[in-house]
Design a protein around this motif. Structure first.
Motif, mmCIF file in Angstrom:
data_model
loop_
_atom_site.group_PDB
_atom_site.id
_atom_site.type_symbol
_atom_site.label_atom_id
_atom_site.label_comp_id
_atom_site.label_asym_id
_atom_site.label_seq_id
_atom_site.Cartn_x
_atom_site.Cartn_y
_atom_site.Cartn_z
ATOM 1 N N ALA A 158 -1.387 -6.483 4.533
ATOM 2 C CA ALA A 158 -0.959 -6.480 3.132
ATOM 3 C C ALA A 158 -0.893 -5.072 2.565
ATOM 4 O O ALA A 158 -0.256 -4.840 1.532
ATOM 5 C CB ALA A 158 -1.917 -7.329 2.299
ATOM 6 N N TYR A 159 -1.575 -4.127 3.210
ATOM 7 C CA TYR A 159 -1.563 -2.753 2.707
ATOM 8 C C TYR A 159 -1.888 -1.811 3.858
ATOM 9 O O TYR A 159 -2.322 -2.235 4.938
ATOM 10 C CB TYR A 159 -2.590 -2.573 1.577
ATOM 11 C CG TYR A 159 -4.032 -2.591 2.052
ATOM 12 C CD1 TYR A 159 -4.770 -3.763 2.018
ATOM 13 C CD2 TYR A 159 -4.647 -1.435 2.550
ATOM 14 C CE1 TYR A 159 -6.088 -3.783 2.459
ATOM 15 C CE2 TYR A 159 -5.954 -1.462 3.003
ATOM 16 C CZ TYR A 159 -6.666 -2.637 2.947
ATOM 17 O OH TYR A 159 -7.968 -2.663 3.398
ATOM 18 N N LYS A 182 8.126 0.500 -0.118
ATOM 19 C CA LYS A 182 8.712 1.221 1.015
ATOM 20 C C LYS A 182 8.180 2.637 1.110
ATOM 21 O O LYS A 182 8.088 3.202 2.193
ATOM 22 C CB LYS A 182 10.240 1.279 0.855
ATOM 23 C CG LYS A 182 10.915 -0.074 0.890
ATOM 24 C CD LYS A 182 10.840 -0.673 2.278
ATOM 25 C CE LYS A 182 11.631 -1.963 2.339
ATOM 26 N NZ LYS A 182 11.378 -2.687 3.593
ATOM 27 N N GLU A 183 7.870 3.215 -0.046
ATOM 28 C CA GLU A 183 7.517 4.635 -0.084
ATOM 29 C C GLU A 183 6.568 4.885 -1.253
ATOM 30 O O GLU A 183 6.655 4.245 -2.295
ATOM 31 C CB GLU A 183 8.803 5.438 -0.276
ATOM 32 C CG GLU A 183 8.644 6.933 -0.304
ATOM 33 C CD GLU A 183 9.980 7.633 -0.475
ATOM 34 O OE1 GLU A 183 10.842 7.488 0.405
ATOM 35 O OE2 GLU A 183 10.151 8.298 -1.515
ATOM 36 N N LEU A 189 2.419 14.861 -0.770
ATOM 37 C CA LEU A 189 2.257 13.797 0.214
ATOM 38 C C LEU A 189 3.293 12.698 -0.016
ATOM 39 O O LEU A 189 3.606 12.362 -1.155
ATOM 40 C CB LEU A 189 0.859 13.193 0.126
ATOM 41 C CG LEU A 189 -0.323 14.144 0.166
ATOM 42 C CD1 LEU A 189 -1.635 13.365 0.089
ATOM 43 C CD2 LEU A 189 -0.293 15.004 1.415
ATOM 44 N N LYS A 190 3.785 12.147 1.075
ATOM 45 C CA LYS A 190 4.678 10.988 1.001
ATOM 46 C C LYS A 190 4.335 10.046 2.135
ATOM 47 O O LYS A 190 4.137 10.472 3.274
ATOM 48 C CB LYS A 190 6.144 11.408 1.115
ATOM 49 C CG LYS A 190 7.113 10.238 0.964
ATOM 50 C CD LYS A 190 8.564 10.686 1.027
ATOM 51 C CE LYS A 190 9.067 10.704 2.457
ATOM 52 N NZ LYS A 190 10.546 10.904 2.527
ATOM 53 N N VAL A 191 4.228 8.778 1.825
ATOM 54 C CA VAL A 191 3.934 7.758 2.822
ATOM 55 C C VAL A 191 5.036 6.718 2.792
ATOM 56 O O VAL A 191 5.479 6.301 1.724
ATOM 57 C CB VAL A 191 2.578 7.075 2.535
ATOM 58 C CG1 VAL A 191 2.372 5.879 3.450
ATOM 59 C CG2 VAL A 191 1.444 8.057 2.688
ATOM 60 N N THR A 192 5.475 6.305 3.976
ATOM 61 C CA THR A 192 6.420 5.197 4.072
ATOM 62 C C THR A 192 5.779 4.066 4.856
ATOM 63 O O THR A 192 4.835 4.275 5.631
ATOM 64 C CB THR A 192 7.719 5.633 4.772
ATOM 65 O OG1 THR A 192 7.412 6.043 6.106
ATOM 66 C CG2 THR A 192 8.395 6.763 4.017
ATOM 67 N N PHE A 193 6.303 2.866 4.627
ATOM 68 C CA PHE A 193 5.717 1.677 5.245
ATOM 69 C C PHE A 193 6.875 0.784 5.669
ATOM 70 O O PHE A 193 7.563 0.220 4.827
ATOM 71 C CB PHE A 193 4.842 0.959 4.211
ATOM 72 C CG PHE A 193 3.898 -0.083 4.760
ATOM 73 C CD1 PHE A 193 3.129 -0.849 3.882
ATOM 74 C CD2 PHE A 193 3.730 -0.304 6.113
ATOM 75 C CE1 PHE A 193 2.221 -1.805 4.354
ATOM 76 C CE2 PHE A 193 2.843 -1.259 6.594
ATOM 77 C CZ PHE A 193 2.085 -2.009 5.702
ATOM 78 N N ASP A 194 7.111 0.710 6.967
ATOM 79 C CA ASP A 194 8.214 -0.104 7.498
ATOM 80 C C ASP A 194 7.608 -1.318 8.192
ATOM 81 O O ASP A 194 7.108 -1.210 9.312
ATOM 82 C CB ASP A 194 9.050 0.732 8.473
ATOM 83 C CG ASP A 194 10.315 0.030 8.901
ATOM 84 O OD1 ASP A 194 10.295 -1.220 9.037
ATOM 85 O OD2 ASP A 194 11.334 0.710 9.116
#
Lengths: 113, 116
Positions: free
Chosen positions: A31-32, A55-56, A62-67
């Motif tokens: 979920a995270y 998604k981002e 800092l930048k985080v993406t989640f695919d």
């Protein structure tokens, strides 16, 4: 069972460049996902949270993406500085409904001046 | 605010001896967690307290480990008798709300335990 994979090899980059670290996971849909920073002799320090419907996420450099299709998160540090050198850990909740995060082994980032 | 404090920072003991680790969480944090990192492995969850109650102790390796949190404030983790494979870094963390993921957990600096 679930598995969290982070590159065990250190990432070496020059100051001012963008560092990109990868966290892959298998066998479930969290979920995270969280990213932590750990310095030698210290405990992990929380940096960012990204949820499965995002998604981002950005915070300063800092930048985080989640695919969720690729089952992968990318963690970017732009304009990296030597002070960014540390180990970066991704953390996800285990399968089964618990909120308590499970950690990957972390990837060491070394930023050269 | 003061962070999570762990004591001692290092401990070297002989196999078969007893060691007690202490964690003082951030004041007001009802949730306290113990984690452990053994050499070359990831940080692994041991157990979770809500106030003085053990909410989840699924990660405790065996009955040589005993965690307590009397009064819901500080916590102790006792290893008795210690074995060589218990060596590692023991981290304590706390949070106000186990479901509030946006602030993450606050970790202490850990206790490095070496069993010889």
């Amino acid at each position: 069972s679930q598995k969290i994979e982070q590159n065990s090899e250190a990432l070496n980059i020059q100051e001012g460049k963008t560092a990109t670290l990868t966290c892959n996971y298998t066998n479930y849909s969290p979920a995270y996902l969280q990213w932590y920073r750990q310095d030698p002799g210290r405990g992990p320090v929380f940096l960012l949270l990204i949820r499965e419907n995002e998604k981002e996420k950005r915070k300063e450099r800092l930048k985080v993406t989640f695919d969720t299709t690729l089952k992968q998160s990318l963690f970017h540090i732009t304009a990296a500085q030597p002070a960014d050198s540390a180990t970066y850990l991704c953390a996800l909740p285990p399968s089964g409904g618990s909120y308590i995060p499970t950690f990957g082994r972390g990837t060491s980032l070394i930023v050269h001046p | 605010e003061a962070g999570v404090t762990q004591f001692p920072s290092h401990s070297v003991i002989e196999k078969g001896q007893t060691v007690t680790l202490r964690c003082d969480p951030i004041s007001g944090h009802d949730n306290l967690y113990w984690y452990r990192r053994v050499m070359g492995k990831e940080i692994k969850f041991l157990l979770h307290f809500v106030k003085e109650s053990k909410q989840d102790e699924s990660g405790m390796p065996n009955n040589r480990f005993l965690a307590e949190r009397t009064g819901g404030t500080y916590s102790t983790l006792k290893v008795q008798p210690a074995e060589l494979e218990d060596s590692g870094v023991y981290f304590c963390a706390s949070s106000q709300d186990v479901g509030d993921l946006s602030r993450g957990y606050t970790f202490g600096s850990g206790t490095r335990l070496t069993v010889v």
